[in-house]
Design an enzyme around this catalytic site. Sequence first.
Site, PDB file in Angstrom:
ATOM      1  N   ASP A  38      36.481  64.316  22.462  1.00  6.87           N
ATOM      2  CA  ASP A  38      36.005  65.256  23.480  1.00  6.87           C
ATOM      3  C   ASP A  38      34.508  65.030  23.682  1.00  6.87           C
ATOM      4  OD1 ASP A  38      35.090  67.496  24.849  1.00  6.87           O
ATOM      5  OD2 ASP A  38      36.465  68.883  23.846  1.00  6.87           O
ATOM      6  N   HIS A  39      34.148  64.562  24.862  1.00  6.21           N
ATOM      7  CA  HIS A  39      32.751  64.174  25.102  1.00  6.21           C
ATOM      8  C   HIS A  39      31.808  65.377  25.141  1.00  6.21           C
ATOM      9  CE1 HIS A  39      29.643  61.415  25.795  1.00  6.21           C
ATOM     10  NE2 HIS A  39      30.237  60.602  26.653  1.00  6.21           N
ATOM     11  N   ARG A  40      32.344  66.597  25.195  1.00  3.03           N
ATOM     12  CA  ARG A  40      31.455  67.768  25.137  1.00  3.03           C
ATOM     13  C   ARG A  40      30.907  67.949  23.733  1.00  3.03           C
ATOM     14  NH1 ARG A  40      35.703  72.065  27.214  1.00  3.03           N
ATOM     15  NH2 ARG A  40      36.864  70.886  25.662  1.00  3.03           N
TER      16      ARG A  40
END
Length: 551
Positions: free
Chosen positions: A523-525
């Site tokens: 998850d790039h967040r």
Amino acid sequence: MSNLDIKVPDIGDFDAVAVIELMVKVGDHVKVDQSLITVESDKASMEIPSSHAGVITQIKVKVGDKINEGSVIASIKADGVESLAAAATTAAVVAGPALGVPKPEAAKPKSDVPVSEQAVVVPDIGDFKDVSVIELMVKEGDTVSVDQSLITVESDKASMEIPSSHAGVVKSLNIKVGDKINKGDVLAMLVLANSSAQRASSSTALASAPVLSTPELVAPLAAPLSVSTAPAHNPSEASSLTQVPHASPSIRKFARELGVPLGEIKGSGNKGRITIGDVQAFSKSVMKGQVQTAAQKASGSSSGSGAGLGLLDWPKVDFTKFGSIERKPMGRIKKISGANLHRNWVMIPHVTNHDDADITELEAFRVLTNKEHEKSGVKVTMLAFLIKACVSALKKFPEFNTSLDGDELVYKHYFHMGFAADTPNGLMVPVIRDADQKGVMQISQEMSDLAKKARDGKLSSTEMTGACFTISSLGGIGGRYFTPIINAPEVAILGVCKSQMQAVWDGKTFQPRLMLPLSLSWDHRVIDGALAARFNAYLAQILADFRRVLL
Ligand code: CAO
């Protein structure tokens, strides 16, 4: 002035119904008819009102308790004798509708209707008159089974689903949302399926499978799937069938008055129920422009920068124009996991890194171990080593063992590992708890037990919840790489494919090495690309030389 016990009135032939919400607390002054608690079965929910006015001195039930007619709900210091007289009549009134699933009834086929068609009528729903249809759960053309819920109706104190008396295809729906219905009204006309599938006239509806899905059940079934193999499904259909929001009738009414779409609210109450606070908070964020309803997005009334999906409708195709077809309803697990996968795929900004690990020595060690422990009956699998290796990587890179919760990141100090298991009913994700405290032999044994339970449909919800990280292995089947979908609220998932002998350059010559393809979706967040590359590289290092786990 006296202390009185408030008891559960006659709630029909329904036994041991669960308390899901307490609506008052000790010290509250309640009026006659004011709702005290909400109870729920798998098809209906109902508020139980007070038969007396006064001050609550004691609450005798808690959320989760199972109650029956006559169970004491609370003690009350009654206001005065006058209210008791009024209450006596109220008790009789509130006793009205049975909370049990209404037994569906079929109208006698009229002589002018072909025998293959069947009207489904509103069954006996107790004292209910003119109840409102608040939701249609099927549409024309849908195939329905016996006992499948067709509509939800609601009075000011209870809501219930009305199931189909027959299996067949919905030819026409004779009612719409907002209609008031009564016993005997025709809900729908069905074109009948095989007559042997129809409800035996003596059976009751109580044993039917619940349509409402509790979040506990849904979450673990958010099984990972590769993007390329994710089932194509109509999202609006999936959500109407599997995500009917849990909310008490009074909250549904409150939401309707405000024009708040309940289906778009995430419930914060017990079992994901929507509370009055959730409705107020949602309405506040819409007013402040922080959130847009689906209707606002669809109409393009966006003043903010977030683009609504604004997608085209799902193509409606008459496949029979092109050849012979057969329609089969999707299984319950597939429908639930499909809705979860869809949400996860749309909401998480996924990135997938691919890498290879040299497992030549590890595979030789695994084969040797299995030979040495042949008599133990436990087969050590590559997946068990991968679970241990991933625990080590999670310890080194704690960001991978987190979950997003609003603006906060929840770091977990435990290591529960999920693994995708292929079952006849669809994908399930059993969980090995505290994998950091277990050896490879124990993990192998537990995995084999859990995978068997999954295939037999016997996993408990505890065995499917609480995972920190998931591994999806297609190694026993084949393939090179894929892009697994993250199992929210986890923040990463490892996909593994089949190992292959490859010629690997060692700086001087090509060596035959057994290489294992790894695909890490993250998850790039929460995670940056560099960290993900380090995680994969570390994992590959461990798998190449397992002694590093000890460091
Ligand atoms: N490379 C090469 N061979 C592998 C391998 C790999 N990465 N992983 C397993 N194998 C081999 C095993 O050694 C075994 O071979 P033998 O029978 O000769 O010993 C064979 O493949 C079968 O393995 P298995 O299925 O018994 O054991 P497993 O630990 O690999 O898998 C389980 C267990 C439950 C994960 C598996 O049965 C399963 O359901 N897999 C499918 C999961 C899935 O569908 N994932 C995709 C989800 S989409 O995101």
